[in-house]
Write a protein that holds these residues in place. Structure first.
Motif, mmCIF file in Angstrom:
data_model
loop_
_atom_site.group_PDB
_atom_site.id
_atom_site.type_symbol
_atom_site.label_atom_id
_atom_site.label_comp_id
_atom_site.label_asym_id
_atom_site.label_seq_id
_atom_site.Cartn_x
_atom_site.Cartn_y
_atom_site.Cartn_z
ATOM 1 N N LEU A 10 62.955 41.227 -92.856
ATOM 2 C CA LEU A 10 63.686 39.977 -92.659
ATOM 3 C C LEU A 10 62.955 39.053 -91.696
ATOM 4 N N ARG A 11 62.402 39.621 -90.639
ATOM 5 C CA ARG A 11 61.704 38.806 -89.637
ATOM 6 C C ARG A 11 60.469 38.134 -90.247
ATOM 7 N N VAL A 12 59.683 38.910 -91.013
ATOM 8 C CA VAL A 12 58.467 38.356 -91.607
ATOM 9 C C VAL A 12 58.812 37.220 -92.565
ATOM 10 N N ASP A 13 59.857 37.436 -93.375
ATOM 11 C CA ASP A 13 60.215 36.390 -94.335
ATOM 12 C C ASP A 13 60.865 35.182 -93.679
ATOM 13 N N ALA A 14 61.399 35.366 -92.479
ATOM 14 C CA ALA A 14 61.928 34.224 -91.732
ATOM 15 C C ALA A 14 60.810 33.437 -91.060
ATOM 16 N N GLY A 15 59.594 33.986 -91.074
ATOM 17 C CA GLY A 15 58.468 33.313 -90.429
ATOM 18 C C GLY A 15 58.531 33.367 -88.921
ATOM 19 N N VAL A 16 59.148 34.419 -88.384
ATOM 20 C CA VAL A 16 59.305 34.571 -86.932
ATOM 21 C C VAL A 16 58.422 35.717 -86.470
ATOM 22 N N SER A 17 57.597 35.466 -85.472
ATOM 23 C CA SER A 17 56.720 36.515 -84.959
ATOM 24 C C SER A 17 57.515 37.530 -84.147
ATOM 25 N N LEU A 18 56.943 38.701 -83.974
ATOM 26 C CA LEU A 18 57.581 39.739 -83.170
ATOM 27 C C LEU A 18 57.851 39.222 -81.756
ATOM 28 N N ARG A 19 56.864 38.557 -81.176
ATOM 29 C CA ARG A 19 57.008 38.046 -79.809
ATOM 30 C C ARG A 19 58.094 36.983 -79.729
ATOM 31 N N ALA A 20 58.126 36.079 -80.724
ATOM 32 C CA ALA A 20 59.115 34.998 -80.699
ATOM 33 C C ALA A 20 60.535 35.551 -80.810
ATOM 34 N N LEU A 21 60.737 36.537 -81.694
ATOM 35 C CA LEU A 21 62.072 37.110 -81.833
ATOM 36 C C LEU A 21 62.473 37.859 -80.573
ATOM 37 N N ALA A 22 61.538 38.584 -79.989
ATOM 38 C CA ALA A 22 61.833 39.305 -78.753
ATOM 39 C C ALA A 22 62.268 38.341 -77.652
ATOM 40 N N GLN A 23 61.579 37.213 -77.547
ATOM 41 C CA GLN A 23 61.936 36.224 -76.528
ATOM 42 C C GLN A 23 63.318 35.643 -76.790
ATOM 43 N N LYS A 24 63.631 35.397 -78.047
ATOM 44 C CA LYS A 24 64.921 34.790 -78.387
ATOM 45 C C LYS A 24 66.098 35.694 -78.033
ATOM 46 N N ILE A 25 65.900 37.002 -78.130
ATOM 47 C CA ILE A 25 67.025 37.911 -77.870
ATOM 48 C C ILE A 25 66.919 38.576 -76.500
ATOM 49 N N GLY A 26 65.883 38.223 -75.736
ATOM 50 C CA GLY A 26 65.784 38.702 -74.365
ATOM 51 C C GLY A 26 65.334 40.142 -74.204
ATOM 52 N N LEU A 32 60.941 45.820 -79.323
ATOM 53 C CA LEU A 32 61.256 45.408 -80.697
ATOM 54 C C LEU A 32 60.310 46.091 -81.686
ATOM 55 N N SER A 33 59.056 46.270 -81.291
ATOM 56 C CA SER A 33 58.101 46.965 -82.142
ATOM 57 C C SER A 33 58.525 48.415 -82.350
ATOM 58 N N ARG A 34 59.026 49.051 -81.286
ATOM 59 C CA ARG A 34 59.488 50.440 -81.421
ATOM 60 C C ARG A 34 60.676 50.528 -82.372
ATOM 61 N N LEU A 48 72.198 42.834 -81.912
ATOM 62 C CA LEU A 48 72.179 42.597 -83.356
ATOM 63 C C LEU A 48 72.731 41.214 -83.688
ATOM 64 N N MET A 49 73.768 40.810 -82.988
ATOM 65 C CA MET A 49 74.334 39.480 -83.214
ATOM 66 C C MET A 49 73.337 38.403 -82.807
ATOM 67 N N ALA A 50 72.601 38.648 -81.724
ATOM 68 C CA ALA A 50 71.587 37.683 -81.288
ATOM 69 C C ALA A 50 70.459 37.598 -82.313
ATOM 70 N N ILE A 51 70.049 38.737 -82.859
ATOM 71 C CA ILE A 51 69.015 38.740 -83.900
ATOM 72 C C ILE A 51 69.508 37.987 -85.131
ATOM 73 N N ALA A 52 70.751 38.241 -85.518
ATOM 74 C CA ALA A 52 71.312 37.561 -86.683
ATOM 75 C C ALA A 52 71.296 36.045 -86.489
ATOM 76 N N ARG A 53 71.667 35.598 -85.292
ATOM 77 C CA ARG A 53 71.642 34.149 -85.024
ATOM 78 C C ARG A 53 70.214 33.614 -85.107
ATOM 79 N N ALA A 54 69.260 34.370 -84.588
ATOM 80 C CA ALA A 54 67.871 33.921 -84.596
ATOM 81 C C ALA A 54 67.314 33.835 -86.016
ATOM 82 N N LEU A 55 67.790 34.719 -86.905
ATOM 83 C CA LEU A 55 67.299 34.738 -88.281
ATOM 84 C C LEU A 55 68.231 34.003 -89.245
ATOM 85 N N ASP A 56 69.309 33.428 -88.707
ATOM 86 C CA ASP A 56 70.284 32.693 -89.515
ATOM 87 C C ASP A 56 70.905 33.602 -90.579
#
Length: 271
Positions: A10-26, A32-34, A48-56
């Motif tokens: 889901l993250r790859v298809d959203a075009g969000v990098s691992l680092r960017a998603l990690a920053q968004k959810i704190g 996140l890699s683990r 999970l709710m924060a990730i969902a918001r970040a990925l819409d």
């Protein structure tokens, strides 16, 4: 289903990098890699709710995928104790999956999920399939062969797209990051908002020994083209089919209609 692999999908298809998603959810990128590699458990419901918001994505869908429904419900009951009476009435009446689906439809109509946008609902997977796009017990030696067969069926249902173009885009996406989501299931796809979504289901006569997140050989593909307004939600719904019981039932299906019936049944259980 392997939650980490699904999250990476889901993250790859959203075009969000691992680092960017990690920053968004704190959280840290290492954490996140683990999670994505299956070394850590799925995040807490709050994360999970924060990730969902970040990925819409709908938060409850991601929580379902992580099998964190119970903690999520427990927290809700702490916040709204009176809700326990509703759960009690549902249990007392022993509502079936079909009856619960009707309750869910009422809730969606009367009380849309917070953050939901106006517009047509994301279609169910069984609505994107058709008997002619269900290929059972396909004999092949390579993943690319299965993709080619599915692409031909998909091209017949996607005006303006050729089988060769569909297969090439799907293979390019697979090279970027494999789409295995565990329990022998992969979700190869070529998403695009301009193309109405359509799907093909392929079960294999013999499992393919390709790299998978849980080392279970590939047994089934759900191939998606297009995506409409919520392509990531379609991918998440597809990942929910990756359970041992569902995969076994679909791989043993003797007719396309039987396979479609199983997909419809699974989706009705989720609501």
């Amino acid at each position: 289903m392997h939650f980490g692999a699904t999250l990476r999908l889901l993250r790859v298809d959203a075009g969000v990098s691992l680092r960017a998603l990690a920053q968004k959810i704190g959280v840290s990128s290492a954490y996140l890699s683990r999670v994505e590699n299956g070394h850590d458990q799925a995040p807490t419901p709050d994360r999970l709710m924060a990730i969902a918001r970040a990925l819409d994505l709908p938060p409850t869908l991601l929580i379902d995928l992580a099998q964190r429904v119970s903690p999520f419900v427990a927290r809700y009951l702490e916040d709204v104790p009176s809700a326990s009476y509703l759960f009690l009435e549902i249990a007392r009446r022993k509502l079936s999956a079909a009856q619960l689906a009707r309750v869910h439809a009422f809730l969606e109509a009367e009380f849309p999920a917070r953050g939901a946008t106006a517009g047509p609902a994301t279609p169910r997977l069984h609505e994107l399939l058709a008997p002619e796009r269900v290929i059972l017990k396909l004999s092949c030696s390579y993943l690319g062969d299965a993709i080619d067969v599915a692409a031909v069926r998909l091209a017949n249902a996607a005006p303006g797209l050729s089988a060769a173009a569909i297969a090439a885009e799907i293979r390019e996406r697979e090279r970027e990051s494999p789409t295995g989501v565990g329990h022998g299931v992969a979700v190869p796809h070529a998403l695009g908002a301009s193309v109405q979504p359509v799907a093909a289901l392929v079960t294999l006569a013999r499992p393919l020994p390709v790299a998978t997140p849980d080392d279970i050989p590939l047994q089934m593909l759900l191939v998606l083209v297009g995506g409409g307004r919520s392509p990531l939600e379609l991918l998440a719904r597809a990942a929910r089919l990756a359970t041992p019981a569902t995969v076994a039932d679909l791989c043993q299906a003797s007719t396309p209609e039987a396979a479609l019936g199983r997909v419809r049944h699974v989706e009705s259980e989720f609501g």
